[in-house]
Structure formats: structure tokens, C-alpha cells
Design a protein around this motif. Structure first.
Motif, PDB file in Angstrom:
ATOM      1  N   ILE A 107      -5.675   6.152  -8.320  1.00 48.04           N
ATOM      2  CA  ILE A 107      -4.973   4.998  -8.873  1.00 48.04           C
ATOM      3  C   ILE A 107      -5.024   3.891  -7.834  1.00 48.04           C
ATOM      4  CG2 ILE A 107      -2.792   4.098  -9.752  1.00 48.04           C
ATOM      5  CD1 ILE A 107      -2.055   7.003 -10.494  1.00 48.04           C
ATOM      6  N   LEU A 108      -5.561   2.748  -8.203  1.00 49.33           N
ATOM      7  CA  LEU A 108      -5.673   1.630  -7.266  1.00 49.33           C
ATOM      8  C   LEU A 108      -4.308   0.963  -7.139  1.00 49.33           C
ATOM      9  CD1 LEU A 108      -7.510  -0.106  -5.493  1.00 49.33           C
ATOM     10  CD2 LEU A 108      -8.038  -1.491  -7.509  1.00 49.33           C
ATOM     11  N   TYR A 109      -3.619   1.279  -6.039  1.00 45.67           N
ATOM     12  CA  TYR A 109      -2.275   0.748  -5.834  1.00 45.67           C
ATOM     13  C   TYR A 109      -1.893   0.965  -4.374  1.00 45.67           C
ATOM     14  CZ  TYR A 109       2.404  -0.734  -7.225  1.00 45.67           C
ATOM     15  OH  TYR A 109       3.568  -1.440  -7.373  1.00 45.67           O
ATOM     16  N   PRO A 110      -1.241  -0.024  -3.743  1.00 46.24           N
ATOM     17  CA  PRO A 110      -0.831   0.150  -2.342  1.00 46.24           C
ATOM     18  C   PRO A 110       0.091   1.348  -2.172  1.00 46.24           C
ATOM     19  CG  PRO A 110      -0.608  -2.139  -3.034  1.00 46.24           C
ATOM     20  CD  PRO A 110      -0.888  -1.349  -4.272  1.00 46.24           C
ATOM     21  N   LEU A 111       0.073   1.922  -0.984  1.00 44.14           N
ATOM     22  CA  LEU A 111       0.892   3.099  -0.711  1.00 44.14           C
ATOM     23  C   LEU A 111       2.375   2.748  -0.820  1.00 44.14           C
ATOM     24  CD1 LEU A 111       0.995   6.062   0.168  1.00 44.14           C
ATOM     25  CD2 LEU A 111       0.997   5.265   2.542  1.00 44.14           C
ATOM     26  N   THR A 112       3.123   3.577  -1.550  1.00 41.49           N
ATOM     27  CA  THR A 112       4.562   3.400  -1.709  1.00 41.49           C
ATOM     28  C   THR A 112       5.292   4.508  -0.965  1.00 41.49           C
ATOM     29  OG1 THR A 112       4.676   4.756  -3.715  1.00 41.49           O
ATOM     30  CG2 THR A 112       4.183   2.405  -4.006  1.00 41.49           C
ATOM     31  N   GLU A 113       6.575   4.307  -0.762  1.00 43.43           N
ATOM     32  CA  GLU A 113       7.369   5.321  -0.066  1.00 43.43           C
ATOM     33  C   GLU A 113       7.350   6.646  -0.812  1.00 43.43           C
ATOM     34  OE1 GLU A 113      11.981   5.966   1.493  1.00 43.43           O
ATOM     35  OE2 GLU A 113      11.263   3.972   0.934  1.00 43.43           O
ATOM     36  N   ALA A 114       7.466   6.581  -2.126  1.00 44.34           N
ATOM     37  CA  ALA A 114       7.473   7.811  -2.915  1.00 44.34           C
ATOM     38  C   ALA A 114       6.143   8.550  -2.798  1.00 44.34           C
ATOM     39  CB  ALA A 114       7.765   7.481  -4.382  1.00 44.34           C
ATOM     40  N   ARG A 115       5.052   7.814  -2.846  1.00 41.20           N
ATOM     41  CA  ARG A 115       3.737   8.430  -2.741  1.00 41.20           C
ATOM     42  C   ARG A 115       3.510   8.981  -1.328  1.00 41.20           C
ATOM     43  NH1 ARG A 115      -0.323   8.822  -7.047  1.00 41.20           N
ATOM     44  NH2 ARG A 115       1.044   8.518  -8.816  1.00 41.20           N
ATOM     45  N   SER A 116       4.006   8.267  -0.344  1.00 44.70           N
ATOM     46  CA  SER A 116       3.868   8.738   1.030  1.00 44.70           C
ATOM     47  C   SER A 116       4.646  10.036   1.239  1.00 44.70           C
ATOM     48  CB  SER A 116       4.378   7.668   2.005  1.00 44.70           C
ATOM     49  OG  SER A 116       4.279   8.107   3.339  1.00 44.70           O
ATOM     50  N   SER A 117       5.859  10.107   0.681  1.00 46.66           N
ATOM     51  CA  SER A 117       6.689  11.305   0.827  1.00 46.66           C
ATOM     52  C   SER A 117       6.051  12.520   0.179  1.00 46.66           C
ATOM     53  CB  SER A 117       8.078  11.061   0.211  1.00 46.66           C
ATOM     54  OG  SER A 117       8.744  10.011   0.883  1.00 46.66           O
ATOM     55  N   SER A 118       5.408  12.292  -0.972  1.00 50.25           N
ATOM     56  CA  SER A 118       4.753  13.403  -1.686  1.00 50.25           C
ATOM     57  C   SER A 118       3.330  13.645  -1.212  1.00 50.25           C
ATOM     58  CB  SER A 118       4.750  13.118  -3.189  1.00 50.25           C
ATOM     59  OG  SER A 118       3.944  11.980  -3.486  1.00 50.25           O
ATOM     60  N   GLN A 119       2.866  12.798  -0.275  1.00 55.24           N
ATOM     61  CA  GLN A 119       1.499  12.880   0.260  1.00 55.24           C
ATOM     62  C   GLN A 119       0.446  12.805  -0.856  1.00 55.24           C
ATOM     63  OE1 GLN A 119       1.436  16.420   2.796  1.00 55.24           O
ATOM     64  NE2 GLN A 119       2.188  15.207   4.512  1.00 55.24           N
ATOM     65  N   ILE A 159      -2.197  12.353  -9.557  1.00 54.56           N
ATOM     66  CA  ILE A 159      -3.388  11.566  -9.247  1.00 54.56           C
ATOM     67  C   ILE A 159      -3.101  10.734  -8.006  1.00 54.56           C
ATOM     68  CG2 ILE A 159      -5.013   9.829 -10.080  1.00 54.56           C
ATOM     69  CD1 ILE A 159      -4.283  10.670 -12.918  1.00 54.56           C
ATOM     70  N   PRO A 160      -3.872  10.873  -6.948  1.00 56.21           N
ATOM     71  CA  PRO A 160      -3.574  10.148  -5.711  1.00 56.21           C
ATOM     72  C   PRO A 160      -3.763   8.644  -5.864  1.00 56.21           C
ATOM     73  CG  PRO A 160      -5.704  11.242  -5.540  1.00 56.21           C
ATOM     74  CD  PRO A 160      -5.075  11.732  -6.816  1.00 56.21           C
ATOM     75  N   SER A 161      -2.942   7.901  -5.155  1.00 58.78           N
ATOM     76  CA  SER A 161      -3.111   6.444  -5.121  1.00 58.78           C
ATOM     77  C   SER A 161      -4.030   6.084  -3.960  1.00 58.78           C
ATOM     78  CB  SER A 161      -1.763   5.743  -4.982  1.00 58.78           C
ATOM     79  OG  SER A 161      -1.084   6.179  -3.821  1.00 58.78           O
ATOM     80  N   TYR A 162      -4.623   4.915  -4.091  1.00 58.98           N
ATOM     81  CA  TYR A 162      -5.534   4.436  -3.044  1.00 58.98           C
ATOM     82  C   TYR A 162      -5.296   2.949  -2.839  1.00 58.98           C
ATOM     83  CZ  TYR A 162      -9.716   3.188  -0.462  1.00 58.98           C
ATOM     84  OH  TYR A 162     -10.568   2.702   0.500  1.00 58.98           O
ATOM     85  N   GLY A 163      -4.967   2.579  -1.615  1.00 60.74           N
ATOM     86  CA  GLY A 163      -4.770   1.173  -1.279  1.00 60.74           C
ATOM     87  C   GLY A 163      -5.875   0.688  -0.366  1.00 60.74           C
ATOM     88  N   ILE A 164      -6.272  -0.553  -0.549  1.00 58.62           N
ATOM     89  CA  ILE A 164      -7.364  -1.121   0.248  1.00 58.62           C
ATOM     90  C   ILE A 164      -6.885  -1.351   1.680  1.00 58.62           C
ATOM     91  CG2 ILE A 164      -8.926  -3.104   0.466  1.00 58.62           C
ATOM     92  CD1 ILE A 164      -8.686  -3.350  -2.636  1.00 58.62           C
ATOM     93  N   HIS A 165      -7.729  -1.021   2.629  1.00 59.33           N
ATOM     94  CA  HIS A 165      -7.371  -1.138   4.049  1.00 59.33           C
ATOM     95  C   HIS A 165      -7.103  -2.597   4.401  1.00 59.33           C
ATOM     96  CE1 HIS A 165      -7.617  -0.835   8.422  1.00 59.33           C
ATOM     97  NE2 HIS A 165      -7.493   0.473   8.283  1.00 59.33           N
ATOM     98  N   PRO A 166      -6.073  -2.878   5.214  1.00 59.04           N
ATOM     99  CA  PRO A 166      -5.765  -4.266   5.605  1.00 59.04           C
ATOM    100  C   PRO A 166      -6.947  -5.006   6.223  1.00 59.04           C
ATOM    101  CG  PRO A 166      -3.971  -2.810   6.221  1.00 59.04           C
ATOM    102  CD  PRO A 166      -5.074  -1.926   5.725  1.00 59.04           C
TER     103      PRO A 166
END
Length: 230
Positions: A107-119, A159-166
Motif C-alpha cells: 500500500i503506497l502510504y507513509p509509515l504511520t505509528e500503527a503500522r510501525s507498531s505492527s511492523q 498488506i505492508p505499507s510502503y513510503g517513499i524515502h525522503p
């Protein structure tokens, strides 16, 4: 006929009342939704993308003349599917996609706290095809709506999220996006393609977006200076 156009027509055919967006009184091209005198269809040249795109539309976005997500389907018609988002249960078409390809999708979306917690995310700058992730789900909505779509639909939790690198963002913005406002959906996908080393498809989509954006501004009577892509 692109997948977005087909989705729009299907919704029109089944809706009990017409969808009315801002600027509905203007006579618009049925494909690009720009006023007929500023139609950009002639600038939409089909390309091939190494990635497959799945546009998941919020109902409030699909009929907006300013929606840029449909350019993805116009430029990459053979690599783009489009579905309408439902909060609790996916539509039949998207359910079929998930059954077959969820393990190959991000899923094309920046990393969120919830996604980070669930890895449940993939590190930025990862070459997606190198890890067998060939499908990119694009939540086509406002940022607030997209956040709700991501976090309220349990069927996308795995489904893992994926954010574009800064660093990739900075490089792309310095070269292509001559503005400081929020990026449009088409621009974000062009940025993704750039990061994934698909420069020709990225440029094609960015060119299409610039033509589309300028025509949209002209239709609304706003002045815009064209900026060439280098």
C-alpha cells in the motif's frame, strides 16, 4: 477505455441519483473531465510500467474533475485496475484481487505509528520487484480520507505499507515539482516510479500531470506558468 472510466460509468449506471461535482455546469470531455476547449486527451500517451497499480477510490473522489489518479490508468492502462473502497467488506473485484495477489502487494502510504507498531511496512528505498512486490495499491482520496481507508479496513491489515524515502522525495521535487503544495496522486506515483528506477514511465506520468494541471487551472480561470521537465 481505462479501468477508472469503466468504474465511473458503472457507478453512474447504478446510482439512483446523479453525481454532481464542482464545475458540473461546464461541458467536459467524458474521458479527461477537462472542459472541452482545454481537453488533454491528445497528450495522454500510453506507456508500460514495471509495476502494477490498483487504484482504490473513495466515493467522493472518483467524479472530481481535479482527480489526478485517473491519469495513472490513462498512461498505464494495461497495468492499472480501479475499484471503489468499502469500509468493512471489499467489493467483489477487489476481493478477487486480494485473494490472488495480496502477498505480492504493498500500500503506497507513509509509515504511520500503527503500522510501525505492527511492523507491517517495507523499508523505504526498497526495490519492490526485487522482493516480489509487483502490485501497488493507491488509496485515491484526500489525506484524511486515505488515513481512514488504511486504518478502518481490516481486510488490508496484512498488506505492508510502503513510503517513499525522503532522499528520493527531495531529488524528485527538486527536478519536477515546482510548487510547495501537497502532491497530487499522479505526482506521488511518478515519484515512486522514479525511485524504482523506472525513469521513462515516471516522466510520462509527470508530463501528463503537468498538462492536466495546467488545463484544470485554465478551465477555472487561474493563471499558471508552464514549467519544463528536465
Amino acid at each position: 477505455m481505462s479501468s477508472v472510466h469503466l468504474l465511473r460509468e458503472s457507478l453512474r449506471a447504478t446510482s439512483p441519483r446523479p453525481f454532481i461535482a464542482r464545475g458540473a455546469n461546464a461541458k467536459r470531455c467524458d474521458r479527461c473531465l477537462i472542459a472541452l476547449e482545454h481537453c488533454v486527451c491528445a497528450t495522454l500517451t500510453e506507456q508500460t510500467s514495471p509495476l502494477q497499480f490498483v487504484l482504490l477510490y473513495h466515493i467522493s473522489e472518483i467524479f472530481k474533475p481535479t482527480n489526478s489518479g485517473r491519469l495513472i490508468a490513462d498512461i498505464f492502462p494495461d497495468q492499472t485496475q480501479a475499484f471503489l473502497w468499502h469500509r468493512t467488506t471489499p467489493c467483489d473485484g477487489f476481493q478477487q484481487f486480494l485473494t490472488r495477489h495480496a502477498h505480492e502487494a504493498v500500500i503506497l502510504y507513509p509509515l504511520t505509528e500503527a503500522r510501525s507498531s505492527s511492523q507491517c511496512y517495507i523499508e523505504p528505498a526498497t526495490q519492490l520487484l526485487g522482493i516480489n512486490k509487483r502490485f501497488v495499491i493507491v488509496l485515491d482520496a484526500s489525506w484524511r480520507q486515505a488515513s481512514k481507508m488504511l486504518h478502518q479496513s481490516r481486510y488490508m491489515d496484512s498488506i505492508p505499507s510502503y513510503g517513499i524515502h525522503p532522499n528520493s522525495q527531495r531529488t524528485f521535487l527538486a527536478r519536477h515539482a515546482k510548487h510547495d503544495h501537497q502532491l497530487a496522486t499522479a505526482e506521488v506515483v511518478a515519484m515512486l516510479l522514479h525511485e524504482q528506477q523506472a525513469e521513462a514511465p515516471s516522466l510520462a506520468l509527470q508530463h501528463a500531470y503537468q498538462a492536466f494541471n495546467q488545463a484544470s487551472l485554465t478551465t477555472r480561470g487561474r493563471h499558471h506558468i508552464s514549467v519544463a521537465i528536465t
